[in-house]
Design a protein around this motif. Structure first.
Motif, PDB file in Angstrom:
ATOM      1  N   ILE A   9       0.809  -1.212   0.000  1.00 31.37           N
ATOM      2  CA  ILE A   9       0.000   0.000   0.000  1.00 31.37           C
ATOM      3  C   ILE A   9       0.847   1.269   0.000  1.00 31.37           C
ATOM      4  O   ILE A   9       0.485   2.268  -0.630  1.00 31.37           O
ATOM      5  CB  ILE A   9      -0.981   0.004   1.204  1.00 31.37           C
ATOM      6  N   ASP A  10       1.993   1.242   0.677  1.00 31.40           N
ATOM      7  CA  ASP A  10       2.776   2.466   0.801  1.00 31.40           C
ATOM      8  C   ASP A  10       4.210   2.327   0.325  1.00 31.40           C
ATOM      9  O   ASP A  10       5.012   3.248   0.516  1.00 31.40           O
ATOM     10  CB  ASP A  10       2.783   2.940   2.256  1.00 31.40           C
ATOM     11  N   LYS A  11       4.565   1.205  -0.319  1.00 32.90           N
ATOM     12  CA  LYS A  11       5.964   1.041  -0.696  1.00 32.90           C
ATOM     13  C   LYS A  11       6.143  -0.056  -1.736  1.00 32.90           C
ATOM     14  O   LYS A  11       5.282  -0.910  -1.937  1.00 32.90           O
ATOM     15  CB  LYS A  11       6.814   0.722   0.540  1.00 32.90           C
ATOM     16  N   GLN A  12       7.317  -0.002  -2.392  1.00 30.69           N
ATOM     17  CA  GLN A  12       7.799  -1.069  -3.258  1.00 30.69           C
ATOM     18  C   GLN A  12       9.001  -1.712  -2.553  1.00 30.69           C
ATOM     19  O   GLN A  12       9.858  -1.004  -2.033  1.00 30.69           O
ATOM     20  CB  GLN A  12       8.231  -0.527  -4.614  1.00 30.69           C
ATOM     21  N   GLN A  13       9.070  -3.036  -2.572  1.00 27.18           N
ATOM     22  CA  GLN A  13      10.149  -3.736  -1.876  1.00 27.18           C
ATOM     23  C   GLN A  13      10.912  -4.616  -2.854  1.00 27.18           C
ATOM     24  O   GLN A  13      10.325  -5.319  -3.655  1.00 27.18           O
ATOM     25  CB  GLN A  13       9.573  -4.590  -0.747  1.00 27.18           C
ATOM     26  N   TYR A  14      12.263  -4.569  -2.758  1.00 27.59           N
ATOM     27  CA  TYR A  14      13.134  -5.320  -3.662  1.00 27.59           C
ATOM     28  C   TYR A  14      14.167  -6.089  -2.848  1.00 27.59           C
ATOM     29  O   TYR A  14      14.739  -5.552  -1.890  1.00 27.59           O
ATOM     30  CB  TYR A  14      13.861  -4.374  -4.628  1.00 27.59           C
ATOM     31  N   LYS A  15      14.412  -7.331  -3.241  1.00 27.60           N
ATOM     32  CA  LYS A  15      15.436  -8.134  -2.589  1.00 27.60           C
ATOM     33  C   LYS A  15      16.807  -7.753  -3.142  1.00 27.60           C
ATOM     34  O   LYS A  15      17.020  -7.751  -4.355  1.00 27.60           O
ATOM     35  CB  LYS A  15      15.170  -9.620  -2.813  1.00 27.60           C
TER      36      LYS A  15
END
Length: 823
Positions: free
Chosen positions: A131-137
């Motif tokens: 909802i509030d962010k993009q996450q990357y490994k």
């Protein structure tokens, strides 16, 4: 309304919420059953087993935990589910009045379809949108191993890093850095260059932050999540790196040195969780600089040209030691103590040959020539000490109160030395200019945060006080002194800056059927004071502002969702921008700030679509930024051979763009990632350049492309290749050219998977490919300057990594909070 009144209001709110009566409640923690990582935003539904209707529910937070309150006594079923995981159903959950049901750990399994088509060997996908962010490994970017956090984040679709190391998020140079959720009020490039890439687990881009976050950073927030042990016992991770010089010869004075190592150890047992990290990194860079410049003197009817060419190299090293101790006394009380020691050093050498000439402006007839050699060495170093302490109390109704304090002292100092010598003999020094400085910083932060479940959501409220002060002493020596006395008092003196910021916030988050929402409001009262030895009157700035925010995420089905967000932000002025004492940056440039600069205020808005399909994920986001008082670094003519670089506010800028990214897995042995960002930037209004008014009206399209591919050749060998490209970008007075950086990496896993060896090929260059160089051009009515910065290509690095037990989750090590601001 005074700060005391606001604080009293929030205290009363906390008391009322704490004593509010509740029926029964259910508490639990949702994790991935293989990685043991917390699952944020998992859905928990309480179902009446007779009617099969949902009577209550909640979403898990960033730690995976949830608390559902105000449940009537009875027998219920609980359904726990999250996209990409198998649904879990718990039966016969008995709720008793005024009692809390502890479900403990709830471990979800990755769905079989995801295992077959999206994930290899049970690993989760490399990116996700929330909802509030993009996450990357971070692990998908093997070419960053042995480097820093900058080498990781430059692969993300919204992020670009140019040839001089300037970082942009969605076209904005200003953004806030968090490390494990803690704010770092420092220069972004400085802190990110000190974080080893090997210790990073995830990168989170928070592009429309909610009210609980500091509003600093006009582009949003980058959160770095580091690793630690995930299970009880002892875990260890160690990495070593060594490298060679470039295959290209730049005729630099020294060969670059490249080597480093880092180690992270974690011990977790019962109530104690202890983490220790230490690292050392030496990463020099060789290079070359080609410059051309001229100034026009209309009164004298002359034009003076001063082209230059020569070495531009960097000697850089940093080391640090960090430790964090988390002690959980009981289920209601936990303590976190952190300590940090570090040092960073950088020496930039620019040995340039100038060929100055003055000509008639009308006929271009040469009136005089003057070649000379300028040896310019700028050193910067800082020693940092930081201590932080956090305390969290959980009340009987499962609400939490957290108090956090942090103190830091940073001892910053350096010097810029300009030696002007005869050429080509280089035997006589006819001018030496030194700009030594000391600039110690001390800072303090106190935070009080309260969270409680209300209805179907969660209310979070808090207060924060921030104070930092900087005491700069700036010297200036000129040898030999001119025959006619010259007043150089403007080039030396003291500059003291102090900031006080009081803030309160409140936000509510929850879910209604398919809609997730977060809405909040933050109020700040900030005071800034700049005291100069060159002015008897202090420069004061007080401002009072509201920072609203809102985020919505609507889930259509398991494959599609859409989100919309808004956040108001502020980009505060750092001390370099405020310090008006000029520094002789090069023979041809003076740099200085302006104590009257205003902070930048930004409205951020975005609308995005996310899609999960059989062999990957895809997202696209349309975004807009409205910027008031955008800060620009602009040039003016100081004299016929020196340009003055100053910071000033423009009136307005706006930026709108489209970003997209996709993770694909077309084959089990192949993982692909593509990211792109295109935006239009426009700046307009009047610029005040040292009392002279100049009008700017500049706009253009800018785009960037990032691609990364990992190919598993067999169970032990893998190949990774990536490329980062940014197109030309407009500035207030000119343009920055395109920038290209391709990289490759080969890795072999050894010792039954506990260790690996990697060979990296950085800044790959074939033939006439323009790799790792960038031209910066600015111009005005009476000047023109263009400089091409050429950096090393075809650099080879060797990396060795070893893991004893698994390091996988957050490591709450302390990080620099206020220091390094002027590094």
């Amino acid at each position: 309304m005074s700060i005391k009144t606001l604080c009293f209001f929030y205290f009363i709110l906390i008391v009322i919420n704490t004593i509010a009566a509740q029926n029964g409640s259910i508490k639990g923690l949702v994790q991935d059953n293989q990685t043991l990582e917390p699952i944020e935003y998992a859905s928990i539904a309480i179902i009446n087993p007779i009617t099969q209707l949902v009577v209550n529910g909640d979403l898990s937070n960033k730690t995976g935990s949830f608390l559902i309150k105000n449940i009537k006594p009875g027998n219920y079923k609980i359904k726990v589910y999250f996209v990409g995981y198998e649904e879990l159903l718990l039966n016969n959950i008995i709720v008793v009045n005024n009692q809390n049901v502890q479900l403990g750990l709830i471990k979800l399994k990755i769905a079989s379809q995801a295992l077959d088509e999206v994930v290899v060997k049970g690993k989760k996908m490399n990116s996700s949108n929330k909802i509030d962010k993009q996450q990357y490994k971070a692990s998908q970017f093997e070419t960053a191993k042995g480097g820093s956090a900058i080498d990781v984040i430059k692969n993300l679709p919204s992020v670009t890093v140019n040839g001089q190391g300037d970082i942009s998020l969605r076209g904005s140079n200003g953004f806030m850095v968090l490390v494990n959720g803690k704010p770092v009020l420092t220069d972004a490039a400085t802190i990110l260059s000190q974080l080893p890439a090997n210790t990073i687990q995830n990168i989170e881009l928070i592009t429309a932050p909610s009210a609980k976050y500091d509003p600093d950073g006009k582009g949003g927030i980058i959160n770095i999540v580091t690793t630690k042990g995930s299970t009880d016992g002892f875990a260890l991770s160690a990495n070593a790196m060594g490298g060679l010089a470039s295959t290209d010869d730049y005729n630099n004075l020294e060969k670059p040195k490249r080597f480093g190592a880092d180690i992270t150890a974690n011990y977790k047992k019962d109530k104690i969780d202890l983490s220790v990290t230490a690292n050392y990194q030496r990463n020099d860079n060789n290079g070359y600089r080609e410059g051309d410049a001229y100034t026009r003197d209309f009164d004298a009817n002359t034009i003076t040209r001063f082209p230059s060419n020569g070495e531009r190299s960097f000697d850089k090293y940093n080391y640090s030691a960090k430790t964090a101790l988390l002690y959980t006394a009981n289920k209601n009380n936990s303590f976190n103590f952190g300590f940090y020691l570090g040092k960073k050093f950088q020496a930039r050498r620019a040995d340039l040959v100038y060929n100055n000439s003055t000509s008639d402006l009308t006929t271009d007839a040469v009136l005089s020539t003057f070649p000379y050699f300028n040896s310019n060495v700028q050193t910067k170093e800082g020693k940092f000490t930081l201590v932080n302490f956090d305390y969290t109390h959980t009340f009987s109704n499962a609400s939490t109160l957290t108090a956090s304090t942090l103190y830091e002292h940073a001892n910053l100092h350096g010097n810029t030395i300009n030696l002007n010598m005869d050429y080509p003999a280089k035997e006589t020094v006819f001018q030496e200019v030194n700009n030594p400085y000391t600039n110690p910083i001390s800072g303090f932060r106190f935070k009080l945060d309260y969270a409680i479940a209300i209805g179907e959501g969660k209310l979070e409220s808090g207060y924060q006080y921030r104070n930092d002060k900087q005491d700069g002493t700036f010297g200036y020596t000129f040898n030999p002194e001119p025959v006619l006395p010259v007043d150089n008092s403007q080039f030396r003196g003291t500059a003291k800056t102090q900031n006080h910021i009081n803030a309160v916030y409140s936000q509510y988050s929850g879910k209604s059927e398919k809609l997730n929402y977060i809405a909040g409001l933050r109020y700040e009262y900030a005071q800034r004071e700049v005291i100069l030895s060159t002015d008897i009157n202090p420069y004061l700035l007080n401002f009072s502002n509201l920072f609203p925010s809102a985020n919505l995420l609507y889930t259509f089905n398991d494959a599609w969702n859409a989100k919309v967000g808004y956040s108001k932000r502020v980009q505060r002025n750092n001390n370099s921008e405020l310090n008006p004492i000029p520094e002789r940056e090069h023979s041809e440039t003076l740099e200085q700030g302006d104590p009257d600069l205003l902070p930048q205020f930004v409205d951020l808005a975005e609308l995005g679509i996310n899609h999960a399909f059989k062999k990957g994920t895809f997202f696209t986001t349309l975004y807009y930024q409205n910027i008031k008082n955008p800060i620009q670094r602009v040039n003016s003519v100081y004299n016929d051979t020196i340009l003055n670089r100053v910071y000033t506010n423009a009136e307005r800028a706006r930026l709108f763009g489209l970003e997209l990214g996709t993770n694909l897995k077309p084959k089990k042995w192949m993982s692909l990632y593509f990211g792109a960002n295109i935006y239009n930037y426009k700046i307009n209004g009047d610029l005040d350049i040292l009392g002279e008014t100049s009008t700017v009206n500049n706009s253009d399209w800018v785009y960037s492309l990032n691609a990364n591919g990992t190919f598993n050749l067999d169970k032990n060998w893998s190949l990774t290749a990536n490329v980062n490209y940014t197109s030309a970008k407009p500035t207030a007075q000119g343009e920055d050219s395109q920038f290209l950086s391709p990289n490759m990496s080969v890795k072999r896993t050894i010792m039954n998977g506990k260790a690996s060896l990697g060979l990296q090929w950085q800044n790959v260059k074939f033939g006439d490919m323009i790799t790792n160089q960038q031209r910066i051009t600015t111009f005005g009515n009476d000047f023109y300057t263009t400089t091409n910065y050429i950096y090393e290509t075809n650099v080879l690095l060797i990396n060795f990594s070893y893991n004893f037990n698994k390091l996988s989750s957050k490591n709450k090590l302390p990080t620099s909070e206020f220091g390094e601001k002027e590094f």
